[in-house]
Design a protein around this motif. Structure first.
Motif, short mmCIF file in Angstrom:
data_model
loop_
_atom_site.label_atom_id
_atom_site.label_comp_id
_atom_site.label_asym_id
_atom_site.label_seq_id
_atom_site.Cartn_x
_atom_site.Cartn_y
_atom_site.Cartn_z
N VAL A 11 30.31 35.90 31.28
CA VAL A 11 29.52 36.72 31.95
C VAL A 11 28.49 35.99 32.82
N GLY A 12 27.75 34.93 32.01
CA GLY A 12 26.57 34.31 32.46
C GLY A 12 26.99 33.76 33.75
N ARG A 13 28.25 32.93 33.94
CA ARG A 13 28.54 32.24 34.80
C ARG A 13 29.54 32.82 35.81
N SER A 14 29.86 34.03 35.67
CA SER A 14 30.94 34.63 36.43
C SER A 14 30.33 35.07 37.67
N ALA A 15 31.37 35.18 38.67
CA ALA A 15 30.91 35.73 40.00
C ALA A 15 32.16 36.62 40.51
N LEU A 16 31.80 37.93 40.65
CA LEU A 16 32.64 38.79 40.93
C LEU A 16 32.37 39.50 42.18
N LEU A 17 33.74 39.49 42.80
CA LEU A 17 33.59 40.39 44.30
C LEU A 17 34.13 41.85 44.08
N VAL A 18 33.27 42.67 44.09
CA VAL A 18 33.46 44.12 43.93
C VAL A 18 33.70 44.71 45.25
N LEU A 20 34.42 47.97 47.16
CA LEU A 20 33.94 49.58 47.00
C LEU A 20 35.29 50.42 47.62
N ALA A 21 35.52 49.66 48.95
CA ALA A 21 36.77 50.36 49.68
C ALA A 21 38.16 50.54 49.00
N THR A 22 38.29 49.50 48.15
CA THR A 22 39.66 49.55 47.47
C THR A 22 39.61 49.65 46.02
N ASN A 23 38.29 49.85 45.52
CA ASN A 23 37.78 50.12 43.99
C ASN A 23 38.60 49.05 43.30
N SER A 24 38.41 47.86 43.52
CA SER A 24 38.84 46.73 42.95
C SER A 24 37.71 45.63 42.82
N VAL A 25 38.22 44.72 41.66
CA VAL A 25 37.20 43.81 41.29
C VAL A 25 38.08 42.27 41.13
N GLU A 26 37.44 41.22 41.91
CA GLU A 26 38.21 40.09 41.86
C GLU A 26 37.35 39.03 41.30
N GLU A 27 37.77 38.09 40.40
CA GLU A 27 36.75 37.19 39.91
C GLU A 27 37.00 35.78 40.81
#
Length: 85
Positions: A11-18, A20-27
């Protein structure tokens, strides 16, 4: 512990692309330095992560990292925010 992804991640080093249009999360690739309580700014194709606290040591982080969304790479900048430490 709540999570945006269905598996464990740093979690401390993660970068997540959220998205909202597709309701998806990509690391995305991890930051060099883990941090929380940091600031983030987006300028063009660059995301800047500024200062914060180290999740392992609970000490101030004074570095700045920049993420290039085109190359999907992190770089550490020479700017330091030690006056806030």
């Amino acid at each position: 512990e709540p999570s945006l992804l269905p598996y464990k991640y740093d979690v401390g080093r993660s970068a997540l692309l959220v998205n909202l249009a597709t309701n998806s999360v990509e690391e995305k690739p991890q930051m060099t330095q883990g941090r929380f309580y940091h600031s983030v700014a987006v300028v063009g194709n660059m995301t800047y992560v500024i200062a914060g606290r180290n999740p392992s040591t609970d000490r101030n982080v004074t570095s700045v990292e920049r993420y290039d969304v085109i190359s999907e790479r992190w770089s550490t900048l020479t700017a330091q925010f030690d006056q806030f430490a």
